[in-house]
Design a protein around this motif. Structure first.
Motif, PDB file in Angstrom:
ATOM      1  N   ILE A 147      56.092  22.808 -16.885  1.00 58.00           N
ATOM      2  CA  ILE A 147      54.709  22.870 -16.352  1.00 58.00           C
ATOM      3  C   ILE A 147      53.747  22.245 -17.459  1.00 58.00           C
ATOM      4  O   ILE A 147      53.727  22.883 -18.500  1.00 58.00           O
ATOM      5  CB  ILE A 147      54.215  24.030 -15.653  1.00 58.00           C
ATOM      6  N   SER A 148      52.802  21.390 -17.044  1.00 57.81           N
ATOM      7  CA  SER A 148      51.617  21.135 -18.012  1.00 57.81           C
ATOM      8  C   SER A 148      50.474  21.343 -17.291  1.00 57.81           C
ATOM      9  O   SER A 148      50.296  21.136 -16.045  1.00 57.81           O
ATOM     10  CB  SER A 148      51.945  19.689 -18.608  1.00 57.81           C
ATOM     11  N   CYS A 149      49.335  21.851 -17.962  1.00 60.24           N
ATOM     12  CA  CYS A 149      48.403  22.198 -17.270  1.00 60.24           C
ATOM     13  C   CYS A 149      47.156  21.811 -18.133  1.00 60.24           C
ATOM     14  O   CYS A 149      46.887  21.970 -19.371  1.00 60.24           O
ATOM     15  CB  CYS A 149      48.238  23.911 -17.310  1.00 60.24           C
ATOM     16  N   ARG A 150      46.174  21.274 -17.287  1.00 61.49           N
ATOM     17  CA  ARG A 150      44.808  20.511 -17.827  1.00 61.49           C
ATOM     18  C   ARG A 150      43.624  20.870 -17.226  1.00 61.49           C
ATOM     19  O   ARG A 150      43.992  21.131 -15.969  1.00 61.49           O
ATOM     20  CB  ARG A 150      45.039  19.120 -18.118  1.00 61.49           C
ATOM     21  N   THR A 151      42.741  21.017 -17.912  1.00 57.14           N
ATOM     22  CA  THR A 151      41.185  21.175 -16.810  1.00 57.14           C
ATOM     23  C   THR A 151      40.300  19.964 -17.142  1.00 57.14           C
ATOM     24  O   THR A 151      40.212  19.523 -18.252  1.00 57.14           O
ATOM     25  CB  THR A 151      40.705  22.616 -17.403  1.00 57.14           C
ATOM     26  N   TYR A 152      39.328  19.903 -16.169  1.00 54.15           N
ATOM     27  CA  TYR A 152      38.423  18.984 -16.183  1.00 54.15           C
ATOM     28  C   TYR A 152      37.232  19.503 -15.794  1.00 54.15           C
ATOM     29  O   TYR A 152      37.039  20.360 -14.865  1.00 54.15           O
ATOM     30  CB  TYR A 152      38.577  17.834 -15.245  1.00 54.15           C
ATOM     31  N   ASP A 153      36.148  19.015 -16.425  1.00 56.75           N
ATOM     32  CA  ASP A 153      34.621  19.594 -16.223  1.00 56.75           C
ATOM     33  C   ASP A 153      34.099  18.997 -15.197  1.00 56.75           C
ATOM     34  O   ASP A 153      33.637  17.595 -15.451  1.00 56.75           O
ATOM     35  CB  ASP A 153      33.790  19.669 -17.751  1.00 56.75           C
ATOM     36  N   VAL A 154      33.936  19.378 -13.983  1.00 57.35           N
ATOM     37  CA  VAL A 154      33.283  18.737 -12.933  1.00 57.35           C
ATOM     38  C   VAL A 154      31.778  18.282 -12.989  1.00 57.35           C
ATOM     39  O   VAL A 154      31.418  17.410 -12.280  1.00 57.35           O
ATOM     40  CB  VAL A 154      33.834  19.089 -11.534  1.00 57.35           C
ATOM     41  N   HIS A 155      31.264  18.607 -13.924  1.00 57.53           N
ATOM     42  CA  HIS A 155      29.729  18.253 -14.068  1.00 57.53           C
ATOM     43  C   HIS A 155      29.741  17.361 -14.841  1.00 57.53           C
ATOM     44  O   HIS A 155      28.763  16.744 -15.325  1.00 57.53           O
ATOM     45  CB  HIS A 155      29.324  19.513 -14.788  1.00 57.53           C
ATOM     46  N   ASP A 156      30.861  16.708 -15.738  1.00 61.59           N
ATOM     47  CA  ASP A 156      30.833  15.790 -16.687  1.00 61.59           C
ATOM     48  C   ASP A 156      31.781  14.863 -16.124  1.00 61.59           C
ATOM     49  O   ASP A 156      33.061  14.864 -16.515  1.00 61.59           O
ATOM     50  CB  ASP A 156      30.982  16.233 -17.980  1.00 61.59           C
ATOM     51  N   PRO A 157      31.488  13.720 -15.432  1.00 58.91           N
ATOM     52  CA  PRO A 157      32.545  12.525 -14.996  1.00 58.91           C
ATOM     53  C   PRO A 157      33.190  12.024 -15.919  1.00 58.91           C
ATOM     54  O   PRO A 157      34.133  11.364 -15.788  1.00 58.91           O
ATOM     55  CB  PRO A 157      31.530  11.704 -14.187  1.00 58.91           C
ATOM     56  N   LYS A 158      32.673  11.972 -17.237  1.00 60.11           N
ATOM     57  CA  LYS A 158      33.341  11.155 -18.276  1.00 60.11           C
ATOM     58  C   LYS A 158      34.013  12.049 -19.406  1.00 60.11           C
ATOM     59  O   LYS A 158      34.431  11.913 -20.213  1.00 60.11           O
ATOM     60  CB  LYS A 158      32.193  10.581 -19.300  1.00 60.11           C
ATOM     61  N   CYS A 159      34.368  13.413 -18.851  1.00 65.61           N
ATOM     62  CA  CYS A 159      34.953  14.235 -19.711  1.00 65.61           C
ATOM     63  C   CYS A 159      36.300  14.092 -19.943  1.00 65.61           C
ATOM     64  O   CYS A 159      36.990  13.360 -19.097  1.00 65.61           O
ATOM     65  CB  CYS A 159      34.661  15.543 -19.212  1.00 65.61           C
ATOM     66  N   SER A 160      37.085  14.439 -20.935  1.00 70.51           N
ATOM     67  CA  SER A 160      38.375  14.243 -21.271  1.00 70.51           C
ATOM     68  C   SER A 160      39.060  15.677 -20.857  1.00 70.51           C
ATOM     69  O   SER A 160      38.450  16.469 -20.793  1.00 70.51           O
ATOM     70  CB  SER A 160      38.648  13.964 -22.676  1.00 70.51           C
ATOM     71  N   PRO A 161      40.353  15.471 -20.628  1.00 72.60           N
ATOM     72  CA  PRO A 161      41.262  16.653 -20.200  1.00 72.60           C
ATOM     73  C   PRO A 161      41.322  17.572 -21.270  1.00 72.60           C
ATOM     74  O   PRO A 161      41.392  17.079 -22.354  1.00 72.60           O
ATOM     75  CB  PRO A 161      42.262  16.037 -19.670  1.00 72.60           C
ATOM     76  N   ARG A 162      41.394  18.719 -21.095  1.00 70.61           N
ATOM     77  CA  ARG A 162      41.622  19.910 -22.150  1.00 70.61           C
ATOM     78  C   ARG A 162      42.659  20.744 -21.473  1.00 70.61           C
ATOM     79  O   ARG A 162      43.057  21.055 -20.451  1.00 70.61           O
ATOM     80  CB  ARG A 162      40.349  20.775 -22.108  1.00 70.61           C
ATOM     81  N   PRO A 163      43.419  20.947 -22.565  1.00 74.26           N
ATOM     82  CA  PRO A 163      44.860  21.861 -22.365  1.00 74.26           C
ATOM     83  C   PRO A 163      44.431  23.240 -21.899  1.00 74.26           C
ATOM     84  O   PRO A 163      43.618  23.735 -22.273  1.00 74.26           O
ATOM     85  CB  PRO A 163      45.579  21.826 -23.605  1.00 74.26           C
ATOM     86  N   ALA A 164      45.261  23.965 -21.039  1.00 73.39           N
ATOM     87  CA  ALA A 164      44.940  25.340 -20.788  1.00 73.39           C
ATOM     88  C   ALA A 164      46.366  26.109 -20.557  1.00 73.39           C
ATOM     89  O   ALA A 164      47.313  25.543 -20.537  1.00 73.39           O
ATOM     90  CB  ALA A 164      44.373  25.182 -19.320  1.00 73.39           C
ATOM     91  N   ASP A 165      46.265  27.253 -20.719  1.00 74.30           N
ATOM     92  CA  ASP A 165      47.328  28.241 -20.635  1.00 74.30           C
ATOM     93  C   ASP A 165      47.678  28.593 -19.056  1.00 74.30           C
ATOM     94  O   ASP A 165      46.823  29.002 -18.439  1.00 74.30           O
ATOM     95  CB  ASP A 165      47.106  29.573 -21.491  1.00 74.30           C
ATOM     96  N   TRP A 166      48.936  28.704 -18.900  1.00 78.61           N
ATOM     97  CA  TRP A 166      49.519  29.177 -17.611  1.00 78.61           C
ATOM     98  C   TRP A 166      50.450  30.249 -17.474  1.00 78.61           C
ATOM     99  O   TRP A 166      51.429  29.952 -18.270  1.00 78.61           O
ATOM    100  CB  TRP A 166      49.999  27.920 -16.966  1.00 78.61           C
ATOM    101  N   LYS A 167      49.998  31.451 -17.274  1.00 74.85           N
ATOM    102  CA  LYS A 167      50.751  32.539 -17.466  1.00 74.85           C
ATOM    103  C   LYS A 167      50.984  33.092 -16.076  1.00 74.85           C
ATOM    104  O   LYS A 167      50.069  33.377 -15.299  1.00 74.85           O
ATOM    105  CB  LYS A 167      50.141  33.472 -18.621  1.00 74.85           C
ATOM    106  N   TYR A 168      52.379  33.647 -15.998  1.00 72.52           N
ATOM    107  CA  TYR A 168      52.394  34.477 -14.809  1.00 72.52           C
ATOM    108  C   TYR A 168      52.385  36.019 -14.729  1.00 72.52           C
ATOM    109  O   TYR A 168      52.573  36.487 -15.944  1.00 72.52           O
ATOM    110  CB  TYR A 168      53.798  33.924 -14.306  1.00 72.52           C
ATOM    111  N   GLN A 169      51.872  36.471 -13.890  1.00 69.40           N
ATOM    112  CA  GLN A 169      51.926  37.809 -13.539  1.00 69.40           C
ATOM    113  C   GLN A 169      52.354  38.418 -12.017  1.00 69.40           C
ATOM    114  O   GLN A 169      51.823  37.960 -11.269  1.00 69.40           O
ATOM    115  CB  GLN A 169      50.325  38.316 -14.000  1.00 69.40           C
ATOM    116  N   SER A 170      53.154  39.412 -12.187  1.00 71.59           N
ATOM    117  CA  SER A 170      53.458  39.753 -10.988  1.00 71.59           C
ATOM    118  C   SER A 170      52.594  40.876 -10.372  1.00 71.59           C
ATOM    119  O   SER A 170      51.841  41.586 -11.042  1.00 71.59           O
ATOM    120  CB  SER A 170      54.888  40.712 -10.900  1.00 71.59           C
TER     121      SER A 170
END
Length: 503
Positions: A147-170
């Protein structure tokens, strides 16, 4: 440092179980809750496949074309109606083979921005500047399950993707807190001679926007108390022995609205020539959820506010869509009566009777004047210059593996099986009809023509045709006991007087 996403373990199991089955990709939505520190993902649901004719799924030329922006956005709009307060569409996921991992990045970015724009346009509220504006894009390789996880700032149409952590919890949502309230609304929307030419939806949206300000500026009592917004919601709550969970996960919320928007607001009278009005009256059941990791009062209140606004707007929108599908003219003045549960209301001047589908005593039909139609989901009938339509009521349904209940809206002639099928299609979850929780009764829409607009403003409940309501789901009957008692006393007094004078 990027954001952290705490993900329900069943979401990971769901994503891993999805098979491409010869397709280029499978995409869907991620649903959860945002907070200042981290985001929580409680559900993932794939977007229903769009029927395509004469398309070879292995043809590389159609891979990007199949990622339909409009189709994915419509799925997001439909799912957003099914979310209680506090939950949002946090982003999208896509599952592809290893070699196609980078082919869909730009297309998914466009979809994220399009979905946010479309959902925001339909809302009666706006996100604050302090709230998280990042939305997530998750890619899962079908072969390696990486899994690869990235985020985008929807307030900035020209933003670059930023990496994010993806952690599971039961058991992520097992300790979440629920807030429930019943709001009595009485919204009057006058239709000026100019606005009457607008669509019904546009007129209603304009009036609801003004009402939304009252909800936003209301006073909210949590378990009967007014609490400071920055206080911990769990402050003063008893904790179970041996753990940190509170003994009760549910809070009762009461809403008090101001007569004026604020103490400095200056009220001015305006004389306006009107051709009709829209009125919403009745009781609305609302529910919101919030995480249990040091939740703030202001976050809980905000979730409740938004559920109030969403459920009223969504039900109006669903009714308007159904009226449009059934080609009911919008060149009329509408009086929408958002009626709480009624077992039957009568109009002495009308002999028409309305029976919902499922009633074994009468055939299912919609009565409009002398015509009979069976195809309309919002059953309607006409009495003089008025038309009546049934507004959908809310049904809550638990999702397996989560304590959070999602919702849908049910017209009177829709069966429980149809609601179940809609849940399966939109949320890709297997649910049981026995688990349905009907939150409120059937609501009625009242339509009046411009020929009798003055009378329609003064006469409401006493001019509704008699109807007999029976559904396959047991609905609570909520009636105004005081009005009934007063009416009974009046009838008794009239009977005694008549008997006295006849003697």
């Amino acid at each position: 440092m990027g954001r952290t996403y705490i993900v329900e373990e069943t979401v990971g199991q769901y994503l891993s179980s999805i098979s491409l089955q010869g397709k280029s990709f499978v995409s869907g939505l991620l649903i959860g809750q945002c907070s200042s520190q981290k985001d929580y993902v409680v559900l993932a649901t794939r977007t229903p496949p769009k029927e395509e004719k004469n398309v070879n799924p292995r043809d590389p030329k159609v891979k990007l074309d199949n990622l339909d922006e409009e189709w994915a956005t419509e799925h997001a709009n439909q799912v957003s109606r099914m979310l209680p307060g506090g939950l949002f569409v946090l982003g999208v996921f896509i599952i592809t083979t290893l070699e196609l991992a980078n082919d869909f990045q730009n297309a998914l970015r466009r979809i994220i921005f399009a979905m946010v724009k479309s959902m925001n346009r339909k809302r009666l509220w706006s996100f604050t500047e302090e709230e998280v504006s990042e939305r997530v894009l998750v890619h899962l390789c079908s072969s390696t399950k990486k899994i690869s996880c990235r985020t985008y700032d929807v307030h900035d149409p020209k933003c670059s993707p930023r990496p994010a952590d993806w952690k599971y919890q039961s058991g992520l949502s097992t300790s979440w807190l629920s807030l429930e309230c019943t709001v009595h609304i009485n919204i009057h929307i006058p239709l000026s001679t100019t606005s009457v030419t607008y669509t019904l939806e546009k007129n209603a949206k304009s009036g609801l926007t003004r009402w939304a300000k009252q909800i936003e500026n209301g006073v909210y009592l949590i378990n009967g108390q007014v609490k400071d917004g920055d206080c911990d919601l769990l402050e003063g709550q008893k904790k179970s022995r041996g753990n940190t969970q509170v003994s009760s996960h549910s809070f009762d919320v009461r809403v008090l609205t101001h007569l004026l928007l604020n103490s400095d607001h200056r009220s001015t009278a305006t004389v306006q020539t009107c051709s009709g009005s829209i009125n919403l009256q009745g009781a609305v059941k609302c529910r919101a959820y919030i995480h249990s990791s040091r939740p703030k009062v202001k976050d809980a209140v905000q979730a409740v506010k938004r559920d109030i606004l969403n459920t009223v707007a969504d039900r109006c929108e669903i009714l308007f869509e159904d009226l449009l599908l059934n080609e009911i003219s919008e060149k009329k003045n509408y009086y929408l009566l958002y009626q709480p549960s009624l077992s039957g209301v009568g109009n002495p001047e009308s002999t028409s009777k309305m029976v919902l589908p499922g009633d074994p005593l009468e055939p299912a039909s919609m009565v409009v004047g002398e015509a009979t139609h069976a195809q309309s989901r919002c059953l309607g009938w006409k009495d003089s210059e008025k038309e009546f339509h049934i507004l959908p009521h809310r049904v809550f349904v638990p999702i397996p593996g989560s304590n959070v209940m999602f919702c849908d809206y049910k017209f009177g002639d829709e069966s429980a099986e149809e609601i179940r099928d809609h849940f399966i299609e939109m949320l890709d979850q297997t649910i049981e009809i026995e688990d349905f929780e009907v939150a409120e009764e059937i609501n009625t829409a009242y339509v009046s023509s411009s020929l009798n607009s003055e009378a329609s403003l003064d006469k409401t409940d006493d001019e509704q045709p008699e109807q007999s309501i029976k559904t396959t789901i047991v609905l609570k009957i909520q009636q105004n006991i005081g009005v009934i008692a007063a009416f009974a006393v009046a009838v008794l007094a009239a009977g005694i007087s008549f008997h006295y004078f006849s003697d």
